[in-house]
Design a protein around this motif. Structure first.
Motif, PDB file in Angstrom:
ATOM      1  N   PRO A 339      42.371  24.672 -90.716  1.00 12.92           N
ATOM      2  CA  PRO A 339      40.911  24.684 -90.862  1.00 12.92           C
ATOM      3  C   PRO A 339      40.416  24.188 -92.217  1.00 12.92           C
ATOM      4  O   PRO A 339      39.373  23.538 -92.305  1.00 12.92           O
ATOM      5  CB  PRO A 339      40.542  26.158 -90.642  1.00 12.92           C
ATOM      6  N   GLU A 340      41.156  24.468 -93.292  1.00 11.91           N
ATOM      7  CA  GLU A 340      40.706  24.039 -94.619  1.00 11.91           C
ATOM      8  C   GLU A 340      40.658  22.513 -94.714  1.00 11.91           C
ATOM      9  O   GLU A 340      39.709  21.940 -95.237  1.00 11.91           O
ATOM     10  CB  GLU A 340      41.625  24.614 -95.696  1.00 11.91           C
ATOM     11  N   THR A 341      41.698  21.853 -94.214  1.00  9.20           N
ATOM     12  CA  THR A 341      41.718  20.391 -94.242  1.00  9.20           C
ATOM     13  C   THR A 341      40.695  19.811 -93.282  1.00  9.20           C
ATOM     14  O   THR A 341      39.977  18.855 -93.613  1.00  9.20           O
ATOM     15  CB  THR A 341      43.118  19.864 -93.872  1.00  9.20           C
ATOM     16  N   ALA A 342      40.612  20.378 -92.079  1.00 13.99           N
ATOM     17  CA  ALA A 342      39.719  19.849 -91.048  1.00 13.99           C
ATOM     18  C   ALA A 342      38.267  19.840 -91.502  1.00 13.99           C
ATOM     19  O   ALA A 342      37.535  18.877 -91.272  1.00 13.99           O
ATOM     20  CB  ALA A 342      39.866  20.648 -89.760  1.00 13.99           C
ATOM     21  N   LEU A 343      37.845  20.909 -92.169  1.00 12.89           N
ATOM     22  CA  LEU A 343      36.439  21.024 -92.543  1.00 12.89           C
ATOM     23  C   LEU A 343      36.071  20.203 -93.776  1.00 12.89           C
ATOM     24  O   LEU A 343      34.936  20.238 -94.228  1.00 12.89           O
ATOM     25  CB  LEU A 343      36.069  22.499 -92.749  1.00 12.89           C
ATOM     26  N   GLN A 344      37.034  19.433 -94.291  1.00  6.47           N
ATOM     27  CA  GLN A 344      36.721  18.492 -95.361  1.00  6.47           C
ATOM     28  C   GLN A 344      36.132  17.194 -94.794  1.00  6.47           C
ATOM     29  O   GLN A 344      35.609  16.374 -95.535  1.00  6.47           O
ATOM     30  CB  GLN A 344      37.986  18.159 -96.157  1.00  6.47           C
ATOM     31  N   PHE A 345      36.227  17.051 -93.469  1.00  7.12           N
ATOM     32  CA  PHE A 345      35.761  15.822 -92.821  1.00  7.12           C
ATOM     33  C   PHE A 345      34.644  16.144 -91.832  1.00  7.12           C
ATOM     34  O   PHE A 345      34.513  17.278 -91.357  1.00  7.12           O
ATOM     35  CB  PHE A 345      36.906  15.138 -92.074  1.00  7.12           C
ATOM     36  N   LYS A 346      33.869  15.125 -91.523  1.00  8.52           N
ATOM     37  CA  LYS A 346      32.823  15.236 -90.505  1.00  8.52           C
ATOM     38  C   LYS A 346      32.743  13.931 -89.726  1.00  8.52           C
ATOM     39  O   LYS A 346      33.152  12.879 -90.209  1.00  8.52           O
ATOM     40  CB  LYS A 346      31.460  15.550 -91.126  1.00  8.52           C
ATOM     41  N   GLY A 347      32.200  14.014 -88.515  1.00  8.01           N
ATOM     42  CA  GLY A 347      31.969  12.819 -87.722  1.00  8.01           C
ATOM     43  C   GLY A 347      33.245  12.074 -87.381  1.00  8.01           C
ATOM     44  O   GLY A 347      34.291  12.666 -87.088  1.00  8.01           O
ATOM     45  N   ILE A 348      33.162  10.739 -87.432  1.00  3.53           N
ATOM     46  CA  ILE A 348      34.283   9.888 -87.039  1.00  3.53           C
ATOM     47  C   ILE A 348      35.549  10.163 -87.856  1.00  3.53           C
ATOM     48  O   ILE A 348      36.639  10.264 -87.288  1.00  3.53           O
ATOM     49  CB  ILE A 348      33.870   8.402 -87.117  1.00  3.53           C
ATOM     50  N   PRO A 349      35.471  10.298 -89.202  1.00  4.17           N
ATOM     51  CA  PRO A 349      36.685  10.592 -89.973  1.00  4.17           C
ATOM     52  C   PRO A 349      37.381  11.872 -89.530  1.00  4.17           C
ATOM     53  O   PRO A 349      38.613  11.963 -89.593  1.00  4.17           O
ATOM     54  CB  PRO A 349      36.169  10.716 -91.413  1.00  4.17           C
ATOM     55  N   LEU A 350      36.617  12.882 -89.067  1.00  5.66           N
ATOM     56  CA  LEU A 350      37.229  14.122 -88.593  1.00  5.66           C
ATOM     57  C   LEU A 350      38.085  13.867 -87.356  1.00  5.66           C
ATOM     58  O   LEU A 350      39.202  14.378 -87.242  1.00  5.66           O
ATOM     59  CB  LEU A 350      36.147  15.171 -88.289  1.00  5.66           C
ATOM     60  N   VAL A 351      37.576  13.063 -86.420  1.00  4.58           N
ATOM     61  CA  VAL A 351      38.349  12.746 -85.216  1.00  4.58           C
ATOM     62  C   VAL A 351      39.563  11.898 -85.577  1.00  4.58           C
ATOM     63  O   VAL A 351      40.664  12.103 -85.046  1.00  4.58           O
ATOM     64  CB  VAL A 351      37.485  12.009 -84.171  1.00  4.58           C
ATOM     65  N   GLN A 352      39.391  10.961 -86.494  1.00  5.10           N
ATOM     66  CA  GLN A 352      40.524  10.138 -86.934  1.00  5.10           C
ATOM     67  C   GLN A 352      41.634  11.008 -87.528  1.00  5.10           C
ATOM     68  O   GLN A 352      42.820  10.819 -87.233  1.00  5.10           O
ATOM     69  CB  GLN A 352      40.051   9.096 -87.960  1.00  5.10           C
ATOM     70  N   GLN A 353      41.257  11.960 -88.355  1.00  3.57           N
ATOM     71  CA  GLN A 353      42.251  12.849 -88.974  1.00  3.57           C
ATOM     72  C   GLN A 353      42.891  13.771 -87.942  1.00  3.57           C
ATOM     73  O   GLN A 353      44.088  14.082 -88.024  1.00  3.57           O
ATOM     74  CB  GLN A 353      41.590  13.680 -90.080  1.00  3.57           C
ATOM     75  N   ALA A 354      42.104  14.197 -86.958  1.00  5.22           N
ATOM     76  CA  ALA A 354      42.639  15.074 -85.912  1.00  5.22           C
ATOM     77  C   ALA A 354      43.712  14.354 -85.101  1.00  5.22           C
ATOM     78  O   ALA A 354      44.764  14.923 -84.788  1.00  5.22           O
ATOM     79  CB  ALA A 354      41.512  15.545 -84.992  1.00  5.22           C
ATOM     80  N   VAL A 355      43.458  13.089 -84.751  1.00  6.45           N
ATOM     81  CA  VAL A 355      44.439  12.321 -83.990  1.00  6.45           C
ATOM     82  C   VAL A 355      45.640  11.974 -84.863  1.00  6.45           C
ATOM     83  O   VAL A 355      46.792  12.032 -84.410  1.00  6.45           O
ATOM     84  CB  VAL A 355      43.798  11.030 -83.414  1.00  6.45           C
ATOM     85  N   GLN A 356      45.396  11.653 -86.120  1.00  3.96           N
ATOM     86  CA  GLN A 356      46.505  11.376 -87.035  1.00  3.96           C
ATOM     87  C   GLN A 356      47.405  12.599 -87.182  1.00  3.96           C
ATOM     88  O   GLN A 356      48.629  12.474 -87.256  1.00  3.96           O
ATOM     89  CB  GLN A 356      45.987  10.962 -88.404  1.00  3.96           C
ATOM     90  N   ASN A 357      46.804  13.767 -87.181  1.00  6.38           N
ATOM     91  CA  ASN A 357      47.571  15.006 -87.303  1.00  6.38           C
ATOM     92  C   ASN A 357      48.550  15.172 -86.151  1.00  6.38           C
ATOM     93  O   ASN A 357      49.599  15.808 -86.298  1.00  6.38           O
ATOM     94  CB  ASN A 357      46.612  16.200 -87.343  1.00  6.38           C
TER      95      ASN A 357
END
Length: 503
Positions: A339-357
């Motif tokens: 959650p700490e890393t996820a909430l550093q992003f919003k919008g498109i970058p958040l989805v990009q990071q989620a898939v990269q994860n």
């Protein structure tokens, strides 16, 4: 504060107020009303929704469009970058909800899809009833057309058309282009200043021009190819992400349902709560009741208006229960893991990071491709709506060519600008458009309900339903669905179905 900044703030505040306290309540109320009036048609006839998608065209002609092609046009407009960035922002943007509290918005997004599907059924059935003939076997229609015919007010129809054109052609299409360019930030942090946005904008303009100058038939063909491919690819990556993170599914569902019913958090800040953001994301994404999808629904060549009403309800499910849920699941799985890393992003970058994860750097490349595919299909679908309403205002061919170039200019402008003001104005135009449409379908929805009864009656008699305007006494005058049009429907069992209805 300069004038532009002030204008952005004022329009943003008005936009928030209108959607939170007026439009949102009206959308929910109308959806619930028609859910009960239709006796949950969006659930009772799920089987028919899928069967009607595969139905062949009932009017053959160079310009005629099948039920499936009309579905893809409406889905192309509904399924845009908002399905990726918007859902992620709803999850990460809940006021005071904590690290995983925003996941509760997903439950309310699902609930509103079920409610909104009833409104989508009514408006699309009305669009079919009052569609008009357009060329060689083709049709066009939408709220402007049923406002003019059912309410006998061309002025209100023109007003609706202007609002839709300003919203979709000059607002949302610019926004789609901007979002497509913003996905380049991972590769080129300075894409706005080094010419990257201009290049991408020109590419989008050329790709869009190649389609819109080909007419409605080419638009339907392109969307029939692009939408299924991009949807299946996006669903596939979401399923794979879910499988490899299956151990976190119990935590994810716990986060969704516990936050969805955390009443203290909800009523502590209702306008920013999971309920409000979930409802907003569901309704704004699938556009149910807003008056946009009926423009596509009217083009389908079907034997009964209810058939396309059901198909357009299915489009709501595709948009929200499938595509939006894919984005939500990928983000929520990332959220419960880190959650700490996820909430550093919003919008498109958040989805990009989620898939990269889940799948590595390749996931970022895939999301970038998906964003372009979503954006391009939305550009096509949105333009289709705008052209339909432009033709309602005037049929002048020279004016149409000028209009097409203006729409292409809006795409290029959106690619190279921040588009904050245009986004606020497009939202406001769509808000007024939706309010008009919702009030209208409350007034004329009774005719769609009678059409549904006619459909159900024929189904019980074992017939493949065929509609005649004369079968509903008092129905306001419509251009199609008359006795002389029945032979043109090409119905294989016309003699057995139509004659009893005509007696």
């Amino acid at each position: 504060m300069d004038f532009k900044a002030l204008l952005i703030q004022v329009t943003g505040d008005f936009d928030t107020w209108m959607y939170t306290y007026v439009l949102l309540l009206l959308l929910v109320a109308v959806g619930v009303y028609f859910t009960f009036r239709t006796k949950f048609v969006q659930i009772r006839y799920i089987g028919d929704m899928f069967r009607q998608v595969t139905e062949k065209k009932h009017v053959e002609g160079e310009s005629s469009i099948s039920s499936f092609q009309a579905l893809m046009v409406s889905t192309a407009s509904r399924v845009g970058t908002g399905n990726i960035a918007g859902v992620a922002s709803a999850i990460a943007g809940v006021v005071g909800a904590g690290a995983t509290g925003g996941a509760g918005a997903i439950f309310w997004m699902w609930a509103m899809a079920l409610v909104g599907a009833a409104s989508a059924f009514i408006e699309s059935t009305c669009a079919q009833i009052w569609k008009v003939k357009d060329g060689d076997g083709g049709f066009r229609g939408g709220p402007a057309y049923y406002i003019e015919q059912a309410l006998h007010s061309r002025k209100l129809g023109v007003l609706f058309s202007i609002l839709l054109i300003l919203c979709f052609a000059f607002g949302f299409n610019g926004l789609q282009a901007f979002n497509a360019c913003s996905s380049l930030e991972y590769y080129m942090p300075d894409y706005q200043t080094n010419g990257g946005a201009m290049v991408v904008g020109l590419i989008l303009v050329l790709m869009t021009a190649a389609v819109i100058f080909g007419g409605a038939k080419r638009i339907s063909v392109i969307t029939s190819l692009v939408v299924p491919i991009m949807a299946f690819a996006y669903i596939a990556i979401a399923i794979w992400t879910t499988i490899i993170n299956a151990a976190y599914l119990p935590q994810m569902f716990h986060a969704i349902f516990s936050a969805a019913f955390d009443w203290q958090a909800i009523f502590g800040g209702f306008t920013g709560s999971v309920i409000m953001l979930g409802i907003k994301r569901g309704l704004y994404s699938n556009e149910a009741g807003m008056g946009s999808a009926p423009n596509a629904a009217a083009t389908a060549s079907v034997s009964h208006p209810v058939k396309q009403g059901l198909v357009q309800s299915l489009s709501v499910y595709i948009d929200t229960l499938l595509i939006c849920t894919c984005s939500a699941v990928m983000v929520c799985l990332f959220l419960v893991q880190d959650p700490e890393t996820a909430l550093q992003f919003k919008g498109i970058p958040l989805v990009q990071q989620a898939v990269q994860n889940s799948v590595g750097v390749a996931g970022i490349h895939f999301i970038t491709f998906a964003i372009f595919a979503f954006a391009y299909s939305s550009l096509i679908g949105n333009y289709f709506y705008a052209e339909t309403n432009f033709k309602f205002i005037t049929k002048n061919k020279t004016a149409l060519v000028i209009f097409r170039f203006a729409c292409l200019g809006a795409i290029l402008l959106g690619a190279i600008n921040s588009f904050d003001l245009a986004w606020n104005l497009a939202d406001i135009f769509m808000g007024f458009m939706a309010i008009m449409n919702l009030i209208v379908i409350l007034i004329i929805g009774k005719w769609a309900l009678l059409a549904l009864k006619d459909y159900e009656k024929q189904k019980k008699e074992g017939k493949d339903p065929v509609f005649l305007a004369s079968s509903i006494p008092g129905l306001p005058e419509c251009e199609c669905w008359k006795e002389e049009d029945i032979p043109d429907l090409g119905h294989p069992v016309k003699d057995f179905i139509v004659e009893p209805l005509m007696k």
